[in-house]
Design a protein around this motif. Structure first.
Motif, short mmCIF file in Angstrom:
data_model
loop_
_atom_site.label_atom_id
_atom_site.label_comp_id
_atom_site.label_asym_id
_atom_site.label_seq_id
_atom_site.Cartn_x
_atom_site.Cartn_y
_atom_site.Cartn_z
N GLY A 119 0.66 -1.27 -0.06
CA GLY A 119 0.08 0.14 -0.01
C GLY A 119 0.89 1.32 0.02
N GLY A 120 1.75 1.08 0.80
CA GLY A 120 2.84 2.40 0.77
C GLY A 120 3.45 2.69 -0.46
N TRP A 121 3.97 1.52 -1.12
CA TRP A 121 4.53 1.69 -2.53
C TRP A 121 3.62 2.12 -3.41
CZ3 TRP A 121 3.48 -1.12 -6.72
CH2 TRP A 121 4.23 -0.81 -7.82
N ALA A 122 2.39 1.50 -3.41
CA ALA A 122 1.51 1.85 -4.50
C ALA A 122 0.86 3.35 -4.47
CB ALA A 122 0.16 0.81 -4.49
N MET A 123 0.78 3.60 -3.31
CA MET A 123 0.29 5.27 -3.14
C MET A 123 1.26 5.96 -3.57
SD MET A 123 -1.19 6.88 0.46
CE MET A 123 -1.24 8.75 0.52
N GLU A 124 2.53 5.68 -3.53
CA GLU A 124 3.59 6.52 -3.73
C GLU A 124 3.88 6.53 -5.20
OE1 GLU A 124 6.56 9.32 -3.32
OE2 GLU A 124 5.23 8.43 -1.56
N GLY A 125 3.64 5.46 -5.96
CA GLY A 125 3.68 5.55 -7.56
C GLY A 125 2.42 5.62 -8.21
N LEU A 126 1.29 5.08 -7.71
CA LEU A 126 0.16 5.36 -8.65
C LEU A 126 -0.91 6.20 -7.94
CD1 LEU A 126 -0.50 1.48 -8.74
CD2 LEU A 126 0.57 3.06 -10.39
N GLY A 127 -0.87 6.41 -6.86
CA GLY A 127 -1.86 7.54 -6.24
C GLY A 127 -2.99 6.68 -5.24
N TYR A 128 -3.58 7.25 -4.29
CA TYR A 128 -4.27 6.49 -3.37
C TYR A 128 -5.56 6.06 -4.18
CZ TYR A 128 -6.80 4.93 0.66
OH TYR A 128 -7.37 4.23 1.64
#
Length: 449
Positions: free
Chosen positions: A410-419
């Motif tokens: 979740g931390g990686w995806a929020m940083e790379g893709l957005g929440y």
């Protein structure tokens, strides 16, 4: 049945002792989670429950907000929460150590002391590696403290009181979670103060546990009680509810040899779905504050309200599972969560102020937990081949592992893709999990389950 008091000689789980420990026969469906009504809690509360109420305030209520918000970014937040949850997987080691050496009180006190020290150091300006070490210490400490909680009940109380007393213990933990969320929201962005308050609460629990559990030793092997169904909800990783059943290497090896497709199907679906759900839950407080500019008090208050209301959903969920079967309730829980996550995604992706919509979706996400907690535990016991306690231990461990993996991703995806994109992906995963449960072939739970 005569009460088991401290100082009694150790017993073993022989057939002649089966009635003494109230262990259900292996073929009976059990594992259904229930929850005591409020007016039935107080008569069963014991003084040492207050120590675990303090742990519930910190672990279940304050840390889900403090850890991601104070981390300094979504990637760091996911790493810190993920490491803490991964460290919680050491619970079987501490539980079996306490059982073998009869060190239940010592393991509890040591775990709380480790948590107190780690909480005091968390606000210090340290790099991510050292923060991750502290998060690991938090996970280890909570795992050690929580893994022995239920054993203090089954050692000194007759079997017919286990449901009520364990339910009261877990109810206090649930109320502690609500109080912790409100407290974290009130303290807001004063993270050093918040961690200090959390450390003080855990430190206050140490003398409470030491004084109220003095002289109590646990002579009962955990294997004598692991087949008994736990009560209450599993609101967070490594909570006492998830540590009533602890897997063993021998038991897991036997379970693997006898593994049947329905149980494997359930484990896979549950794990994948809760990786997605864990990613959304872990990152929500940080995401909603960054996207809509709200204070920590708003998501904390909504989280607390939803968690409080969810305590009253457990009896309804248990009744539905008995009437319609665990699979139907599991599908309903996954469906509600898929819709709730989709609503959150819409709030973040739409070109409007979606604060209320996001909070509404988040509240629905939290409220759906009792449906999943009840049905997942019941189905894992029903579908498991052989020993039910080992199966429930594996099921609970997979839940904690999914929470850890979900936080990291979740931390990686929020940083790379957005929440918003993360929530869209997660909603799709949970929707697929809902559809995949159609193949589970199980009957309805018996009224005595």
């Amino acid at each position: 049945m005569q009460e088991l008091r401290s100082g009694n000689p150790p017993h073993t789980a022989t057939l002649q002792d089966r009635h003494r420990f109230h262990v259900p026969h292996p073929h009976l469906p059990h594992g259904l989670v229930t929850f005591p009504l409020p007016h039935r809690i107080l008569p069963w509360v014991e003084p040492w429950f207050l120590a675990y109420a303090c742990l519930g305030v910190v672990q279940g209520g304050m840390l889900p907000l403090l850890l991601p918000l104070s981390a300094g970014g979504s990637t760091d937040a996911g790493a810190i929460v993920g490491v803490m949850n991964l460290a919680g997987l050491t619970a079987p080691f501490w539980g079996h150590l306490a059982d073998r050496r009869r060190l239940h009180r010592q393991v509890l006190l040591a775990g709380m002391l480790v948590v107190s020290v780690a909480l005091l150091l968390m606000p210090v300006r340290l790099g991510l590696p050292l923060k991750a070490v502290l998060a690991g210490l938090l996970g280890v400490g909570f795992a050690a403290a929580n893994t022995v909680a239920n054993m203090f009940i089954v050692e000194v109380r007759p079997a017919e009181e286990w449901d009520a007393r364990i339910g009261a213990l877990q109810a206090l933990g649930g109320l502690g979670q609500v109080a912790g969320l409100l407290l974290a929201g009130f303290l807001g962005s004063r993270y050093a103060l918040a961690f200090g308050v959390a450390a003080a609460l855990v430190a206050a629990a140490v003398p409470t546990a030491w004084l109220t559990l003095r002289g109590i030793h646990v002579p009962v092997p955990r294997a004598a009680v692991t087949a008994h169904p736990p009560v209450g909800g599993e609101g967070w990783a490594c909570s006492p509810q998830r540590l009533f059943h602890l897997p063993t290497r021998r038991g897991l090896a036997t379970l693997w040899r006898e593994l049947e497709m329905p149980f494997a199907h359930l484990l896979i679906v549950w794990f994948v779905a809760f990786v997605a759900i864990g990613a959304v839950l872990t990152m929500f407080p940080l995401a909603v504050m960054e996207r809509f500019g709200v204070s920590a008090r708003l998501p904390a208050s909504v989280y607390a309200f939803a968690a409080a209301v969810s305590l009253f959903v457990y009896p309804l969920a248990a009744a539905l599972a008995k009437q319609h079967g665990g699979r139907v309730v599991l599908q309903a829980g996954f469906f509600i969560r898929a819709v709730a996550i989709a609503v959150i995604a819409l709030a973040f992706l739409a070109a409007m102020d979606g604060t209320r919509l996001a909070l509404l979706g988040f509240a629905a996400l939290v409220l759906a937990w009792p449906l999943l907690g009840v049905s997942g535990t019941a189905l894992s016991a029903q579908l498991a081949p052989g020993e039910k306690g080992e199966a429930l231990g594996l099921f609970n461990a997979s839940s904690s592992l999914a929470g850890a993996v979900g936080a990291l991703l979740g931390g990686w995806a929020m940083e790379g893709l957005g929440y918003g994109a993360l929530c869209m992906l997660a909603a799709g995963v949970v929707a697929l999990a809902t559809l995949s449960t159609i193949g589970l072939r199980v009957g309805k739970l018996s009224p005595s389950a």
